[in-house]
Scaffold this active site. Structure first.
Site, PDB file in Angstrom:
ATOM      1  N   HIS A 500      -1.754   5.364  -9.446  1.00 42.52           N
ATOM      2  CA  HIS A 500      -0.381   5.465  -9.961  1.00 42.52           C
ATOM      3  C   HIS A 500      -0.027   6.936 -10.190  1.00 42.52           C
ATOM      4  O   HIS A 500       1.046   7.398  -9.792  1.00 42.52           O
ATOM      5  CB  HIS A 500      -0.273   4.671 -11.265  1.00 42.52           C
ATOM      6  N   GLU A 501      -0.925   7.664 -10.852  1.00 43.50           N
ATOM      7  CA  GLU A 501      -0.631   9.073 -11.145  1.00 43.50           C
ATOM      8  C   GLU A 501      -0.591   9.896  -9.859  1.00 43.50           C
ATOM      9  O   GLU A 501       0.235  10.803  -9.721  1.00 43.50           O
ATOM     10  CB  GLU A 501      -1.658   9.636 -12.130  1.00 43.50           C
ATOM     11  N   HIS A 504       2.740   9.532  -8.224  1.00 41.97           N
ATOM     12  CA  HIS A 504       3.852  10.296  -8.809  1.00 41.97           C
ATOM     13  C   HIS A 504       4.121  11.592  -8.035  1.00 41.97           C
ATOM     14  O   HIS A 504       5.229  12.118  -8.079  1.00 41.97           O
ATOM     15  CB  HIS A 504       3.579  10.615 -10.276  1.00 41.97           C
ATOM     16  N   GLU A 560       8.676   5.348 -11.922  1.00 43.96           N
ATOM     17  CA  GLU A 560       7.473   4.648 -12.365  1.00 43.96           C
ATOM     18  C   GLU A 560       7.196   3.425 -11.498  1.00 43.96           C
ATOM     19  O   GLU A 560       6.031   3.078 -11.255  1.00 43.96           O
ATOM     20  CB  GLU A 560       7.605   4.241 -13.829  1.00 43.96           C
ATOM     21  N   ASP A 564       3.852   2.700  -9.549  1.00 46.89           N
ATOM     22  CA  ASP A 564       3.111   1.438  -9.695  1.00 46.89           C
ATOM     23  C   ASP A 564       2.810   0.820  -8.337  1.00 46.89           C
ATOM     24  O   ASP A 564       1.698   0.352  -8.076  1.00 46.89           O
ATOM     25  CB  ASP A 564       3.916   0.444 -10.536  1.00 46.89           C
TER      26      ASP A 564
END
Length: 652
Positions: A500-501, A504, A560, A564
């Site tokens: 997930h990070e 980003h 986000e 995800d």
């Protein structure tokens, strides 16, 4: 990718964190199937607004550290460094409520008197630099942060202050929440002012004037949705032009006092506010401004004063989140002290409960996930070769921080506690040291080793201006990660968080920054257009979903949601390439980590201001985009968890 060990006839895990999975509901509502039994018995503690996966970890760390710090205060645990010794002193002061009662409101009074003593804008200008360095409320905020187009150097950012209500949208005439919240704010503020010695009539006047000034600010600032677009925060203007926007404040003079320089250019995240500044800062409005400053200052000080101040001061915040009661005195003291000495406490926690071996193990996991991501980028079918090459370069330049910093920020060496001064005075002194240090960064190289979270924080983040991902030690535990869990379950937990990070870096915001963290378009025109179409599909997938009596804002949550989706998809590929594969455990743990029971007020607050979708929807919506979810649980078109293939959003 090795699929030879995978079988759709695997035995279904029947427990999720100790609670049975309702196997009959997996194709109807994954989240409820996994978390329903837990939710039936879960209770939200009175001093919480939620309970569940993330909050359980917070509570566990709180319990562990409070027990350790009991030993620290009792002399059974020796401080490991000088900074920990100063933390012990502050925690002792914070716990001494008898001394707080004896001091009363006296420590706050000099700051209220400073505000009361202001006669006009000329008087405020004469003290404006001091006001910034003291941390008192001002109608303009100033900060030193990396220049978003040249992140090796710092820029000066001028911004609007915060609003009383959580978001600009609350000020709309048809917003029912404001009608409930403003009376509570009003009563709270009036009570606090009376505790400071103001008469009931005078307190009522001050609060009315403060609300009037706040209402004037609201139309000119960004909503949470607008603020979620990072690149639109970058609006450079000549300082002379910005200063000319207000005839009442000498911003250039104040800036020279703060950084001993007057930069040619400053950045305005909210330029429309500065366009309106001259109409807000008028002699006729000066008393409203003063009252606004008084109210903010009183609220800021409540946690360090008497028990009555603490209880009354938290009333409005508790109303926002639906929290039924204030924290105990001991918990309040713990959070105040640990918040002040964040990296010191984080260093203690990380080294004792995480350690160098775990740090290395998790770093290896992150490297594995970045390798999976790189393979996915190389085989991506909708990026052109030129854009794909740039994306891979950005991924390879990604900085990884795991567990805790190698050393405590030297700033904490300056935090010295005076045992003979009040808690409020010590906190104010530390605040002024931190503010002075913040402005001293001007003209210095950007410190890319700095962490924005302490190791005892249950969270993780990606920083676009550093192109870095950071995983504090606190999140690296069950149910996200455990040696007791299968590889697939760990990938459905911490693997998805890690990816997930990473994602980003390639969401609608991160994709606009290059490998050095600078705003820089590295996309071809056609690739960027296609990406925007995919991002819009993600917006559409979430936008308007009914939740907690309101609707999800797809634009607010898009970054986000993209992260995800990319994180879950990437973690799934990693799980499928492991020596042992159990995709049922993968999806069940994905749903498990998002378990959450919250007050209606808190859920509605998050819907208004949080860039994340509600936890239940994070669990349920994203899996519908993955073909493997359908084969794993034999999801059919007649099932509620089914989404037609042409509706499934796939970006990374």
């Amino acid at each position: 990718m090795r699929l030879d060990n995978y079988s759709s006839n695997q035995t279904l895990p029947t427990m999720a964190s100790g609670f049975p999975v309702d196997t009959d509901r997996l194709t109807d509502d994954l989240y409820e199937a996994v978390n329903g039994k837990w939710a039936e018995q879960a209770t939200i503690p009175g001093d919480h607004s939620s309970t569940g996966g993330f909050m359980d970890l917070v509570d566990n760390i709180e319990h562990t550290l409070m027990a350790d710090f009991d030993d620290l205060l009792a002399g059974k645990l020796t401080p490991g460094n000088a900074e920990m010794g100063e933390f012990k002193k502050l925690y002792t002061l914070a716990l001494n409520f008898d001394q707080r009662e004896e001091n009363g409101v006296a420590p706050l009074k000099p700051y209220l008197e400073k505000i009361e003593g202001l006669r006009d804008f000329a008087d405020l200008n004469a003290h404006l630099t001091e006001w910034f360095l003291t941390g008192l409320s001002t109608p303009v905020t100033i900060s030193v942060d990396p220049d978003m187009k040249d992140t090796d150097h710092y820029a000066l950012y001028l911004d609007a202050p915060s609003l009383i209500l959580p978001d600009k949208t609350y000020y709309a005439k048809d917003n029912p929440a404001a009608k409930q919240l403003l009376p509570i704010f009003t009563t709270t503020a009036e009570k606090l002012l009376q505790l400071c010695g103001y008469s009931a009539d005078r307190a009522q006047t001050i609060v009315a004037q403060a609300k009037a000034f706040d209402a004037q600010i609201a139309p000119h600032v960004k909503s949470a949705e607008e603020s979620a677009d990072y690149v639109k925060m970058y609006n450079p203007f000549p300082l002379a032009d910005v200063d000319a926007k207000t005839t009442q404040l000498d911003l250039t003079g104040a800036i020279k006092g703060l950084i001993h320089d007057a930069p040619a250019q400053v950045i305005l995240p909210q330029p429309t506010y500065f366009d309106a500044l001259d109409s807000l800062l008028t002699p006729d409005n000066f008393e409203n401004l003063k009252s606004w400053m008084l109210v903010n200052t009183v609220f800021d000080g409540t946690g360090a004063l008497t028990e009555e101040f603490r209880q009354v001061g938290g009333t409005y915040r508790r109303a926002l989140s639906g929290q039924k009661e204030a924290r105990s005195q001991k918990k309040a003291a713990y959070y105040l002290a640990t918040g002040t000495f964040g990296q010191v406490v984080g260093d203690y926690y990380g080294r004792k409960y995480f350690g160098e071996k775990a740090k290395a193990d998790v770093r290896d996991m992150v490297l594995k996930m970045t390798a999976v991501y790189q393979r996915r980028l190389k085989t991506n079918t909708w990026l052109s070769a030129a854009t794909r090459e740039k994306a891979i370069v950005k991924l390879q330049k990604l900085t990884i921080k795991v567990g805790y910093p190698d050393e405590i920020d030297p700033l904490y060496q300056q935090f010295k506690i005076d045992d003979h001064a009040s808690l409020f005075e010590n906190l104010q002194h530390i605040s002024e040291i931190a503010i002075k240090h913040h402005f001293s960064r001007w003209g210095q190289p950007v410190d890319r080793k700095r962490w924005d979270m302490s190791a005892n924080t249950v969270n993780a983040y990606y920083s676009p201006d550093n192109n870095e991902i950071v995983f504090p030690a606190a999140i690296l535990q069950k149910p996200f990660y455990s040696l007791d869990q299968s590889s697939s379950a760990n990938y459905g937990g911490i693997g998805a968080v890690i990816a997930h990070e990473i994602s980003h870096a390639f969401d609608n915001n991160g994709s606009q920054f290059d490998e050095f963290g600078n705003i820089n378009n590295w996309w071809t025109d056609s690739d960027l257009a296609h990406f925007k179409d995919l991002a819009q599909a993600m917006i559409d997938e979430f936008d308007g979903i009914d939740f907690a009596g309101q609707k999800v804002n797809g634009k607010l949550t898009v970054s986000e949601n993209i992260a995800d989706a990319g994180g879950l998809s990437c973690a799934l590929e990693a799980a499928k390439s492991a020596s042992e594969i159990d995709l049922k455990a993968f999806f069940i743990n994905w749903a498990n980590v998002w378990r959450m029971k919250a007050t209606t007020e808190y859920m509605q607050l998050l819907l208004s201001i949080d860039v994340h979708a509600p936890a239940k929807l994070r669990a349920n919506v994203q899996v519908k985009n993955l073909d493997d979810f359908y084969t794993t649980f034999d999801v059919k078109p007649t099932d509620k968890m089914y989404l037609a293939p042409d509706k499934r959003v796939k970006i990374w």
